[in-house]
Design a protein around this motif. Structure first.
Motif, PDB file in Angstrom:
ATOM      1  N   PRO A 142      41.704  30.108  33.689  1.00 44.28           N
ATOM      2  CA  PRO A 142      40.626  31.095  33.854  1.00 44.28           C
ATOM      3  C   PRO A 142      40.211  31.258  35.316  1.00 44.28           C
ATOM      4  O   PRO A 142      40.239  30.301  36.101  1.00 44.28           O
ATOM      5  CB  PRO A 142      39.482  30.496  33.022  1.00 44.28           C
ATOM      6  N   ALA A 143      39.832  32.473  35.649  1.00 43.91           N
ATOM      7  CA  ALA A 143      39.292  32.780  36.975  1.00 43.91           C
ATOM      8  C   ALA A 143      37.966  33.493  36.771  1.00 43.91           C
ATOM      9  O   ALA A 143      37.896  34.519  36.084  1.00 43.91           O
ATOM     10  CB  ALA A 143      40.254  33.645  37.773  1.00 43.91           C
ATOM     11  N   LEU A 144      36.912  32.942  37.338  1.00 43.21           N
ATOM     12  CA  LEU A 144      35.582  33.541  37.247  1.00 43.21           C
ATOM     13  C   LEU A 144      35.257  34.228  38.562  1.00 43.21           C
ATOM     14  O   LEU A 144      35.370  33.638  39.632  1.00 43.21           O
ATOM     15  CB  LEU A 144      34.532  32.478  36.932  1.00 43.21           C
ATOM     16  N   GLU A 145      34.827  35.481  38.453  1.00 39.21           N
ATOM     17  CA  GLU A 145      34.536  36.287  39.630  1.00 39.21           C
ATOM     18  C   GLU A 145      33.163  36.924  39.486  1.00 39.21           C
ATOM     19  O   GLU A 145      32.840  37.480  38.440  1.00 39.21           O
ATOM     20  CB  GLU A 145      35.606  37.366  39.773  1.00 39.21           C
ATOM     21  N   VAL A 146      32.358  36.829  40.536  1.00 39.17           N
ATOM     22  CA  VAL A 146      31.054  37.488  40.557  1.00 39.17           C
ATOM     23  C   VAL A 146      30.953  38.293  41.846  1.00 39.17           C
ATOM     24  O   VAL A 146      31.485  37.898  42.897  1.00 39.17           O
ATOM     25  CB  VAL A 146      29.881  36.489  40.456  1.00 39.17           C
ATOM     26  N   GLY A 147      30.281  39.447  41.754  1.00 38.77           N
ATOM     27  CA  GLY A 147      30.208  40.285  42.935  1.00 38.77           C
ATOM     28  C   GLY A 147      29.050  41.260  42.896  1.00 38.77           C
ATOM     29  O   GLY A 147      28.388  41.454  41.862  1.00 38.77           O
ATOM     30  N   TYR A 148      28.820  41.883  44.041  1.00 34.44           N
ATOM     31  CA  TYR A 148      27.741  42.863  44.199  1.00 34.44           C
ATOM     32  C   TYR A 148      28.288  44.055  44.969  1.00 34.44           C
ATOM     33  O   TYR A 148      29.064  43.902  45.929  1.00 34.44           O
ATOM     34  CB  TYR A 148      26.567  42.255  44.948  1.00 34.44           C
TER      35      TYR A 148
END
Length: 440
Positions: A285-291
């Motif tokens: 799994p790869a978790l990505e958060v962004g704005y």
């Protein structure tokens, strides 16, 4: 001389439910259910180590099964089948290191995708947004100058007319309209108006873990239909940092320009994303958060438009559904072409997993705001906006890709949008797409 011919066939079905107008003007924008069959033939020719060429021919007929029909010369003449054109999608020549100079040239109709993409396509990705994913090409001259190991600069000039004027259309469409619309004089509308521009784009590897990409882009849009003549300058920089399982990337761009005999224009936009990959987990799994931030036009500043201009990136970026709901807000800026990303703030969380060797799944949650309140009080879509709230709503996306063989793959995409108080009398919207693709 060596050559590598090839072909691909892609079948898609798309189902739109309240996608363009969020159900506020059903007569003007009925739901859509249609099939797209894209066929491509190409040949990659290498004359010698320093000289080569590439040609690709494309067509993508569509068949509409739902209430939406292709409107032809008048409201009563409508058809389910769009036979489409047969066009020359790519035709360019490569010249490597002429006269032993540290320069590579690519001259002609070309894509800026794959290994040739600029960053993540934030500002340069699609020269023909009017035909969706049928084509992406730019009519361009590009020079890549090598400065040192890990350091290069691209200098490019592009010309993207609203319909193809540079190469022949082999099979013109039967659809015709003198101005506006999807087709103009039997040719597919490719952009909002005639567009030209150039850019200087640097790529610099500072360390093995840190890269930066500074750039300048100039774009001119000619007047056409409701679009006013304008130009815009964009200065920006992209940076990427990678360390083991962690990566951080971001981009910021500022803009200034002018509409002819009218408003000044300015804007600012950018994004930042952090990603962490869990390597030892079976599904990786790869978790990505962004704005994301794209400026909007302020009320009460009639002499200036502060809305962000997406330049050459009117294509799906962070989702597909929203690019169509932006049409009612930006018709005067970009015509009927979707993807005019502007007046947007978004918080995004993505989870990517690989449950099988040949399968990838992406789950996305996106909370969306407007930077500025809308100010739409007339026209077809006046009842779509509150002109008071800034909450655009929540978007959920599911995308699965599977490789059946090396040459045969499939995809399923589902997006669901729950609108907020930026809109009035709005219904939930759904975008569904599946596709099968075979490459030879």
């Amino acid at each position: 001389m060596e050559n590598e011919p090839g072909a691909s066939i892609r079948l898609r079905q798309e189902i739109w439910d309240n996608v363009v107008d969020l159900g506020t003007t059903p007569k003007a924008q009925p739901d859509r259910n249609f099939f797209r069959l894209r066929i491509q033939l190409w040949d990659n020719i290498k004359f010698n180590e320093n000289f080569g060429s590439y040609i690709r021919i494309t067509t993508e007929p569509r068949y509409y099964t739902g209430p939406y029909r292709l409107i032809l010369d008048n409201e009563t003449n409508k058809k389910r089948f769009d036979q489409d054109e047969v066009l020359i999608d790519n035709l360019y020549f490569d010249v490597k290191k002429p006269f032993d100079l540290p320069v590579n040239l690519r001259i002609g109709r070309q894509d800026f995708l794959g290994k040739d993409i600029y960053g993540e396509g934030f500002l340069i990705v699609d020269g023909t947004p009017g035909d969706g994913s049928r084509t992406y090409y730019f009519n361009a001259i590009k020079a890549t100058v090598s400065i040192a190991d890990g350091h290069s600069v691209d200098i490019a000039y592009v010309s993207d007319p609203k319909t193809d004027i540079y190469l022949p259309i082999i099979h013109p469409s039967y659809y015709d309209k003198s101005s506006g619309g999807v087709y103009i004089h039997h040719k597919r509308r490719l952009t909002g108006s005639n567009e030209q521009g150039f850019w200087i784009y640097g790529r610099h590897r500072i360390t093995d873990k840190f890269n930066i990409e500074p750039y300048y882009i100039y774009k001119k849009e000619e007047a056409y239909d409701v679009i006013k003549e304008s130009y815009v300058n964009t200065f920006g920089i992209r940076a990427v940092f990678k360390m083991d399982s962690f990566s951080l990337r971001g981009e910021i761009a500022t803009q200034d320009g002018k509409y002819k005999h009218s408003q000044d224009r300015s804007g600012i936009g950018g994004y930042s994303f952090a990603e962490y990959l869990i390597k030892n987990c079976p599904v990786t799994p790869a978790l990505e958060v962004g704005y994301i931030y794209l400026s909007g036009d302020k009320r009460g500043t009639s002499n200036k438009d502060e809305g962000f201009n997406p330049v050459f990136s009117r294509a799906p970026q962070w989702n597909e559904l929203l690019i169509y709901t932006l049409i009612p807000e930006t018709a005067g800026k970009g015509g009927p072409v979707p993807g005019y990303w502007t007046n947007l703030k978004a918080l995004i969380a993505n989870l990517k997993v690989k449950p099988l060797k040949d399968m990838t799944i992406k789950l996305s949650y996106q909370h969306l705001w407007a930077d500025k309140k809308s100010n739409i009080t007339s026209g077809t879509y006046k009842n779509m906006f509150t002109n008071d709230g800034k909450n655009r709503g929540d978007l959920y996306a599911f995308i699965a890709n599977y490789n059946f063989t090396k040459a045969f793959d499939g995809m399923l995409q589902v997006e669901y949008f729950d609108p907020g108080n930026f809109y009035k009398n709005a219904r939930q919207a759904t975008f569904i797409r599946w596709q099968l693709q075979y490459k030879m």
